[in-house]
Write a protein that holds these residues in place. Structure first.
Motif, PDB file in Angstrom:
ATOM      1  N   HIS A   1      16.611  13.664  36.398  1.00 19.72           N
ATOM      2  CA  HIS A   1      16.904  12.245  36.159  1.00 19.72           C
ATOM      3  C   HIS A   1      15.897  11.337  36.843  1.00 19.72           C
ATOM      4  CE1 HIS A   1      20.661  13.175  34.199  1.00 19.72           C
ATOM      5  NE2 HIS A   1      20.961  14.001  35.200  1.00 19.72           N
ATOM      6  N   ALA A   2      14.803  11.883  37.254  1.00 21.42           N
ATOM      7  CA  ALA A   2      13.777  11.072  37.921  1.00 21.42           C
ATOM      8  C   ALA A   2      13.192  10.078  36.916  1.00 21.42           C
ATOM      9  CB  ALA A   2      12.671  11.961  38.472  1.00 21.42           C
ATOM     10  N   PRO A   3      13.023   8.834  37.328  1.00 25.03           N
ATOM     11  CA  PRO A   3      12.444   7.853  36.407  1.00 25.03           C
ATOM     12  C   PRO A   3      10.983   8.185  36.107  1.00 25.03           C
ATOM     13  CG  PRO A   3      12.659   6.921  38.595  1.00 25.03           C
ATOM     14  CD  PRO A   3      13.318   8.262  38.635  1.00 25.03           C
ATOM     15  N   PHE A   4      10.533   7.759  34.922  1.00 24.31           N
ATOM     16  CA  PHE A   4       9.151   7.995  34.546  1.00 24.31           C
ATOM     17  C   PHE A   4       8.263   7.185  35.487  1.00 24.31           C
ATOM     18  CE2 PHE A   4       5.393   7.746  31.771  1.00 24.31           C
ATOM     19  CZ  PHE A   4       5.289   9.084  31.443  1.00 24.31           C
ATOM     20  N   PRO A   5       7.282   7.811  36.119  1.00 28.75           N
ATOM     21  CA  PRO A   5       6.464   7.095  37.111  1.00 28.75           C
ATOM     22  C   PRO A   5       5.589   6.020  36.466  1.00 28.75           C
ATOM     23  CG  PRO A   5       5.626   9.308  36.768  1.00 28.75           C
ATOM     24  CD  PRO A   5       6.886   9.198  35.972  1.00 28.75           C
ATOM     25  N   LEU A   6       5.524   4.889  37.125  1.00 29.62           N
ATOM     26  CA  LEU A   6       4.732   3.766  36.641  1.00 29.62           C
ATOM     27  C   LEU A   6       3.583   3.483  37.596  1.00 29.62           C
ATOM     28  CD1 LEU A   6       7.624   1.360  35.621  1.00 29.62           C
ATOM     29  CD2 LEU A   6       6.265   2.819  34.123  1.00 29.62           C
ATOM     30  N   ALA A   7       2.430   3.235  37.034  1.00 25.08           N
ATOM     31  CA  ALA A   7       1.256   2.889  37.836  1.00 25.08           C
ATOM     32  C   ALA A   7       1.402   1.459  38.350  1.00 25.08           C
ATOM     33  CB  ALA A   7      -0.010   3.022  37.001  1.00 25.08           C
ATOM     34  N   PHE A   8       0.717   1.170  39.442  1.00 25.64           N
ATOM     35  CA  PHE A   8       0.714  -0.176  40.017  1.00 25.64           C
ATOM     36  C   PHE A   8      -0.601  -0.820  39.615  1.00 25.64           C
ATOM     37  CE2 PHE A   8       0.514  -3.460  43.233  1.00 25.64           C
ATOM     38  CZ  PHE A   8       1.844  -3.849  43.342  1.00 25.64           C
ATOM     39  N   GLU A   9      -0.535  -1.740  38.677  1.00 25.81           N
ATOM     40  CA  GLU A   9      -1.734  -2.402  38.163  1.00 25.81           C
ATOM     41  C   GLU A   9      -1.825  -3.805  38.730  1.00 25.81           C
ATOM     42  OE1 GLU A   9      -4.038  -0.852  36.552  1.00 25.81           O
ATOM     43  OE2 GLU A   9      -2.826   0.966  36.351  1.00 25.81           O
ATOM     44  N   MET A  10      -2.900  -4.062  39.428  1.00 29.93           N
ATOM     45  CA  MET A  10      -3.126  -5.384  40.008  1.00 29.93           C
ATOM     46  C   MET A  10      -4.617  -5.625  40.158  1.00 29.93           C
ATOM     47  SD  MET A  10      -2.401  -4.876  44.072  1.00 29.93           S
ATOM     48  CE  MET A  10      -3.617  -6.006  44.699  1.00 29.93           C
ATOM     49  N   ASP A  11      -4.955  -6.867  40.378  1.00 31.48           N
ATOM     50  CA  ASP A  11      -6.334  -7.239  40.664  1.00 31.48           C
ATOM     51  C   ASP A  11      -6.531  -7.042  42.162  1.00 31.48           C
ATOM     52  OD1 ASP A  11      -8.803  -8.417  40.981  1.00 31.48           O
ATOM     53  OD2 ASP A  11      -8.071 -10.456  40.744  1.00 31.48           O
ATOM     54  N   ASP A  12      -7.332  -6.056  42.541  1.00 33.88           N
ATOM     55  CA  ASP A  12      -7.549  -5.809  43.967  1.00 33.88           C
ATOM     56  C   ASP A  12      -9.022  -5.953  44.341  1.00 33.88           C
ATOM     57  OD1 ASP A  12      -8.566  -3.554  42.800  1.00 33.88           O
ATOM     58  OD2 ASP A  12      -7.230  -2.157  43.803  1.00 33.88           O
ATOM     59  N   GLU A  13      -9.743  -6.726  43.554  1.00 31.23           N
ATOM     60  CA  GLU A  13     -11.163  -6.977  43.831  1.00 31.23           C
ATOM     61  C   GLU A  13     -11.287  -7.756  45.141  1.00 31.23           C
ATOM     62  OE1 GLU A  13     -15.197  -6.848  43.120  1.00 31.23           O
ATOM     63  OE2 GLU A  13     -13.664  -5.998  41.824  1.00 31.23           O
TER      64      GLU A  13
ATOM     65  N   GLU B   1       9.854 -10.367  43.941  1.00 33.16           N
ATOM     66  CA  GLU B   1      10.727  -9.305  43.419  1.00 33.16           C
ATOM     67  C   GLU B   1       9.841  -8.163  42.935  1.00 33.16           C
ATOM     68  OE1 GLU B   1      14.174  -9.481  43.026  1.00 33.16           O
ATOM     69  OE2 GLU B   1      14.175 -11.372  44.134  1.00 33.16           O
ATOM     70  N   GLU B   2      10.414  -6.987  42.821  1.00 29.03           N
ATOM     71  CA  GLU B   2       9.631  -5.803  42.439  1.00 29.03           C
ATOM     72  C   GLU B   2       8.972  -5.968  41.067  1.00 29.03           C
ATOM     73  OE1 GLU B   2       7.698  -2.446  43.023  1.00 29.03           O
ATOM     74  OE2 GLU B   2       8.997  -3.342  44.507  1.00 29.03           O
ATOM     75  N   GLU B   3       9.663  -6.592  40.117  1.00 27.97           N
ATOM     76  CA  GLU B   3       9.087  -6.725  38.771  1.00 27.97           C
ATOM     77  C   GLU B   3       7.967  -7.764  38.710  1.00 27.97           C
ATOM     78  OE1 GLU B   3      13.022  -8.756  39.196  1.00 27.97           O
ATOM     79  OE2 GLU B   3      12.523  -6.650  39.122  1.00 27.97           O
ATOM     80  N   HIS B   4       7.868  -8.633  39.725  1.00 30.14           N
ATOM     81  CA  HIS B   4       6.799  -9.639  39.757  1.00 30.14           C
ATOM     82  C   HIS B   4       5.771  -9.342  40.842  1.00 30.14           C
ATOM     83  CE1 HIS B   4       9.158 -11.968  36.990  1.00 30.14           C
ATOM     84  NE2 HIS B   4      10.190 -11.958  37.820  1.00 30.14           N
ATOM     85  N   ARG B   5       5.875  -8.202  41.467  1.00 33.80           N
ATOM     86  CA  ARG B   5       5.032  -7.881  42.623  1.00 33.80           C
ATOM     87  C   ARG B   5       3.564  -7.775  42.247  1.00 33.80           C
ATOM     88  NH1 ARG B   5       5.731  -4.074  47.281  1.00 33.80           N
ATOM     89  NH2 ARG B   5       4.177  -4.905  48.700  1.00 33.80           N
ATOM     90  N   GLU B   6       3.268  -7.124  41.116  1.00 33.04           N
ATOM     91  CA  GLU B   6       1.867  -6.945  40.725  1.00 33.04           C
ATOM     92  C   GLU B   6       1.176  -8.287  40.503  1.00 33.04           C
ATOM     93  OE1 GLU B   6       2.323  -4.472  37.308  1.00 33.04           O
ATOM     94  OE2 GLU B   6       2.526  -2.648  38.506  1.00 33.04           O
ATOM     95  N   VAL B   7       1.884  -9.226  39.888  1.00 37.08           N
ATOM     96  CA  VAL B   7       1.316 -10.554  39.638  1.00 37.08           C
ATOM     97  C   VAL B   7       1.096 -11.294  40.954  1.00 37.08           C
ATOM     98  CG1 VAL B   7       1.741 -12.784  38.538  1.00 37.08           C
ATOM     99  CG2 VAL B   7       2.345 -10.688  37.345  1.00 37.08           C
ATOM    100  N   ALA B   8       2.073 -11.229  41.845  1.00 33.40           N
ATOM    101  CA  ALA B   8       1.950 -11.925  43.130  1.00 33.40           C
ATOM    102  C   ALA B   8       0.811 -11.349  43.959  1.00 33.40           C
ATOM    103  CB  ALA B   8       3.268 -11.838  43.902  1.00 33.40           C
TER     104      ALA B   8
END
Length: 164
Positions: free
Chosen positions: A142-154, A63-70
């Motif tokens: 009404h644009a949502p506040f942009p969120l960065a995509f934080e993940m481990d990409d090493e 899911e989108e809210e768990h994407r960074e962890v996956a």
């Protein structure tokens, strides 16, 4: 005139974020697809195949809210499987393995670049949205506040050092 210019700039930044996010999603999907294809090809040992397949499957289906962890877990699985140069060399020796290793190395290298482009666009939009003028006149609409995509990409060291 200044308000119109600022609103246009903010709109272009939001469009840039959307384009960068689409590129990031495409690179993440490509990396997961290549990893999943490699895991099911039978060239890796069974334990490595299972670890890599499950992580790639979770990254593709999350899911989108768990994407960074996956995606971070897929990066960890790639480092676990391809952390040693011997594993990459064994992959290169099987028929079609050199192409698979090259494709995986390219996919692994492109993810951090796509994430960096996305996060740079987010950073620029956030900086502009913090200005008083933008907030007072509600130029962001009404644009949502942009969120960065934080993940481990090493990337795995054995794949990162491979020439393209």
């Amino acid at each position: 005139m200044y308000l119109s210019w600022t609103a246009g700039r903010l709109d272009r930044l939001h469009a840039r974020i959307d384009a960068a996010r689409a590129a990031l999603d495409a690179q993440l999907l490509r990396r997961a697809s290549v990893a999943q294809e490699l895991a099911t090809s039978g060239v890796l040992d069974p334990a490595a195949s299972i670890v890599l397949y499950e992580a790639a499957h979770d990254a593709r289906q999350s899911e989108e809210e768990h994407r960074e962890v996956a995606e971070s877990e897929l990066s960890a699985a790639l480092r676990a499987v391809f952390g040693e140069t011997e594993q990459v060399e064994a992959l290169r020796e099987v028929p079609g393995g050199d192409e698979a290793a090259t494709e995986l190395a390219q996919a692994v290298r492109r993810v951090p670049m796509a994430r960096r482009f996305h996060n740079d666009a987010v950073r620029a939009a956030r900086a502009l949205r913090r200005h008083r003028t933008v907030r007072w006149f509600r130029l962001a609409g009404h644009a949502p506040f942009p969120l960065a995509f934080e993940m481990d990409d090493e990337p795995p060291t054995a794949l990162a050092d491979r020439p393209a």
